[in-house]
Scaffold this motif. Structure first.
Motif, PDB file in Angstrom:
ATOM      1  N   TYR A 107     -66.958 -36.321 -60.366  1.00  0.00           N
ATOM      2  CA  TYR A 107     -65.795 -36.397 -61.263  1.00  0.00           C
ATOM      3  C   TYR A 107     -64.882 -35.192 -61.088  1.00  0.00           C
ATOM      4  CZ  TYR A 107     -63.112 -37.077 -65.562  1.00  0.00           C
ATOM      5  OH  TYR A 107     -62.096 -37.260 -66.472  1.00  0.00           O
ATOM      6  N   VAL A 108     -65.474 -34.008 -60.937  1.00  0.00           N
ATOM      7  CA  VAL A 108     -64.673 -32.794 -60.741  1.00  0.00           C
ATOM      8  C   VAL A 108     -63.946 -32.832 -59.397  1.00  0.00           C
ATOM      9  CG1 VAL A 108     -64.787 -30.284 -60.432  1.00  0.00           C
ATOM     10  CG2 VAL A 108     -66.111 -31.391 -62.258  1.00  0.00           C
ATOM     11  N   LEU A 109     -64.649 -33.303 -58.352  1.00  0.00           N
ATOM     12  CA  LEU A 109     -64.060 -33.308 -57.013  1.00  0.00           C
ATOM     13  C   LEU A 109     -63.024 -34.409 -56.815  1.00  0.00           C
ATOM     14  CD1 LEU A 109     -67.153 -32.509 -54.758  1.00  0.00           C
ATOM     15  CD2 LEU A 109     -65.386 -30.958 -55.600  1.00  0.00           C
ATOM     16  N   THR A 110     -62.892 -35.319 -57.753  1.00  0.00           N
ATOM     17  CA  THR A 110     -61.842 -36.349 -57.678  1.00  0.00           C
ATOM     18  C   THR A 110     -60.664 -36.020 -58.594  1.00  0.00           C
ATOM     19  OG1 THR A 110     -63.073 -37.656 -59.328  1.00  0.00           O
ATOM     20  CG2 THR A 110     -63.385 -38.220 -56.996  1.00  0.00           C
ATOM     21  N   ARG A 111     -60.640 -34.807 -59.100  1.00  0.00           N
ATOM     22  CA  ARG A 111     -59.528 -34.375 -59.963  1.00  0.00           C
ATOM     23  C   ARG A 111     -58.407 -33.730 -59.165  1.00  0.00           C
ATOM     24  NH1 ARG A 111     -59.411 -37.546 -63.601  1.00  0.00           N
ATOM     25  NH2 ARG A 111     -60.644 -38.629 -62.014  1.00  0.00           N
ATOM     26  N   GLY A 112     -58.507 -33.735 -57.837  1.00  0.00           N
ATOM     27  CA  GLY A 112     -57.441 -33.187 -57.001  1.00  0.00           C
ATOM     28  C   GLY A 112     -57.472 -31.685 -56.844  1.00  0.00           C
ATOM     29  N   ILE A 113     -58.640 -31.060 -56.962  1.00  0.00           N
ATOM     30  CA  ILE A 113     -58.724 -29.614 -56.793  1.00  0.00           C
ATOM     31  C   ILE A 113     -58.633 -29.256 -55.311  1.00  0.00           C
ATOM     32  CG2 ILE A 113     -60.107 -29.384 -58.886  1.00  0.00           C
ATOM     33  CD1 ILE A 113     -62.550 -29.041 -57.091  1.00  0.00           C
ATOM     34  N   LYS A 114     -58.249 -28.025 -55.030  1.00  0.00           N
ATOM     35  CA  LYS A 114     -58.121 -27.586 -53.653  1.00  0.00           C
ATOM     36  C   LYS A 114     -59.504 -27.412 -53.022  1.00  0.00           C
ATOM     37  CE  LYS A 114     -53.708 -25.162 -54.250  1.00  0.00           C
ATOM     38  NZ  LYS A 114     -52.978 -23.869 -54.113  1.00  0.00           N
ATOM     39  N   GLY A 115     -59.587 -27.789 -51.758  1.00  0.00           N
ATOM     40  CA  GLY A 115     -60.846 -27.652 -51.033  1.00  0.00           C
ATOM     41  C   GLY A 115     -61.907 -28.661 -51.420  1.00  0.00           C
ATOM     42  N   SER A 116     -61.507 -29.783 -51.993  1.00  0.00           N
ATOM     43  CA  SER A 116     -62.491 -30.763 -52.443  1.00  0.00           C
ATOM     44  C   SER A 116     -63.285 -31.346 -51.268  1.00  0.00           C
ATOM     45  CB  SER A 116     -61.802 -31.890 -53.220  1.00  0.00           C
ATOM     46  OG  SER A 116     -60.828 -32.543 -52.411  1.00  0.00           O
ATOM     47  N   ASN A 117     -62.644 -31.536 -50.125  1.00  0.00           N
ATOM     48  CA  ASN A 117     -63.360 -32.071 -48.960  1.00  0.00           C
ATOM     49  C   ASN A 117     -64.427 -31.095 -48.475  1.00  0.00           C
ATOM     50  OD1 ASN A 117     -61.836 -34.435 -48.903  1.00  0.00           O
ATOM     51  ND2 ASN A 117     -60.270 -33.548 -47.569  1.00  0.00           N
ATOM     52  N   LEU A 118     -64.114 -29.793 -48.521  1.00  0.00           N
ATOM     53  CA  LEU A 118     -65.101 -28.785 -48.134  1.00  0.00           C
ATOM     54  C   LEU A 118     -66.287 -28.794 -49.089  1.00  0.00           C
ATOM     55  CD1 LEU A 118     -65.984 -26.379 -46.408  1.00  0.00           C
ATOM     56  CD2 LEU A 118     -64.617 -24.906 -47.922  1.00  0.00           C
ATOM     57  N   PHE A 119     -66.009 -28.891 -50.368  1.00  0.00           N
ATOM     58  CA  PHE A 119     -67.083 -28.923 -51.354  1.00  0.00           C
ATOM     59  C   PHE A 119     -67.955 -30.162 -51.185  1.00  0.00           C
ATOM     60  CE2 PHE A 119     -64.140 -26.152 -53.904  1.00  0.00           C
ATOM     61  CZ  PHE A 119     -64.961 -25.034 -53.883  1.00  0.00           C
TER      62      PHE A 119
END
Length: 304
Positions: A107-119
């Motif tokens: 849910y956090v990583l689909t909120r459009g934060i920077k570096g989500s693909n790396l995480f």
């Protein structure tokens, strides 16, 4: 300009009986290799194992039929009963923690934060490491920070196994939850926001019901993986240590799960038939629990 009539003729030609008839005649030829591999690799060993659960044997060629004797000995074995309770406890706690953490991270990583693909890559990487290797790695970590060896404490062994499972499986379940969250219709979210719904209300009443198919899949995988856990239990807990002595002289390995208990039983003399009976009971148990879980979660899925 391509002729539309020519396109229609091409499609009808592909679907014509002249093309389909040879394929229908030879379908068995294409199906035979896969079906043969399935029978040799799954059906025959399963049926053979089911038969051996009613036999006393050292090798499969000297099996002697003894009826339900192996099942009676298996159900009277205190180590098997303890392993079942311990496995159920591990499965329930890991089911809740893994899915809760995986959904939160997704849910956090689909909120459009920077570096989500790396995480996403970082969280998924532990799933690529073999279970036996993870067991030994985390065993060294725990033995370096705990006041005693993890093999000498049932409590530390239990929570160490839970931590290891969460660390390994959260990333994989996260990927499934991300796919489910990305499939939630935007118009539903926008309609909820227009109606004045808060972020929590939107999450609880819109997002979670929409991702119930993902919850069903992740719950099924987590539950079955927890019951089938073997290599991590073997490496981390030192073959189920510590050992508890019973009044009748029998031994119970306090951190031994079902799969490890079956393997340990098979290594004993004159207990291979009992181990095979335990394996059949284990299969029935996992199948029944998985079907109940699938039915319970599938009934709550939202039909679109």
């Amino acid at each position: 300009m391509p002729n539309p009539r020519h396109k229609r003729r091409s499609k009808s030609a592909v679907n014509s009986a002249l093309i389909r008839r040879p394929i229908q005649r030879c379908f068995a030829l294409f199906l035979l290799p896969t079906f043969a591999a399935f029978c040799i690799g799954f059906v025959y060993p399963f049926l053979k194992g089911f038969y051996l659960s009613f036999c006393k044997f050292t090798t499969t060629s000297d099996a002697q039929f003894v009826g339900l004797q192996n099942y009676v000995r298996a159900l009277k074995d205190p180590s098997f009963i303890h392993a079942f309770g311990y496995t159920a406890l591990v499965a329930v706690v890991s089911l809740v923690l893994i899915n809760l953490l995986a959904f939160t991270v997704a849910y956090v990583l689909t909120r459009g934060i920077k570096g989500s693909n790396l995480f996403r890559s970082v969280f998924f990487m532990p799933n690529l490491i073999g279970g036996i290797v993870l067991g030994y790695i985390w065993k060294m970590i725990f033995n370096g920070i705990l006041p005693m060896s993890i093999e000498l404490s049932t409590k530390y062994g239990y929570w160490g196994l839970i931590i290891l499972m969460c660390w390994q499986q959260v990333g994989y379940m996260m990927i499934i939850y991300i796919a489910g969250l990305q499939s939630v219709p935007d118009d539903l979210i926008e309609a909820a926001q227009i109606d004045g719904a808060s972020s929590w209300q939107t999450l609880w009443h819109i997002t979670i019901p929409s991702v119930m198919p993902s919850i069903t899949i992740c719950s099924f995988l987590t539950l079955t993986n927890s019951f089938k856990l073997y290599d991590q239990n073997l490496a981390l807990n030192g073959n189920g240590a510590p050992i508890l002595m019973q009044a009748n002289g029998s031994q119970i390995r306090t951190t031994e799960m079902l799969a490890l208990n079956i393997s340990s039983t098979f290594s004993k003399a004159n207990w291979r038939g009992v181990a095979q009976a335990k394996a059949v009971l284990f299969f029935i148990l996992v199948a029944v629990i998985a079907l109940i879980q699938l039915r319970a979660t599938h009934s709550k899925e939202v039909q679109r």
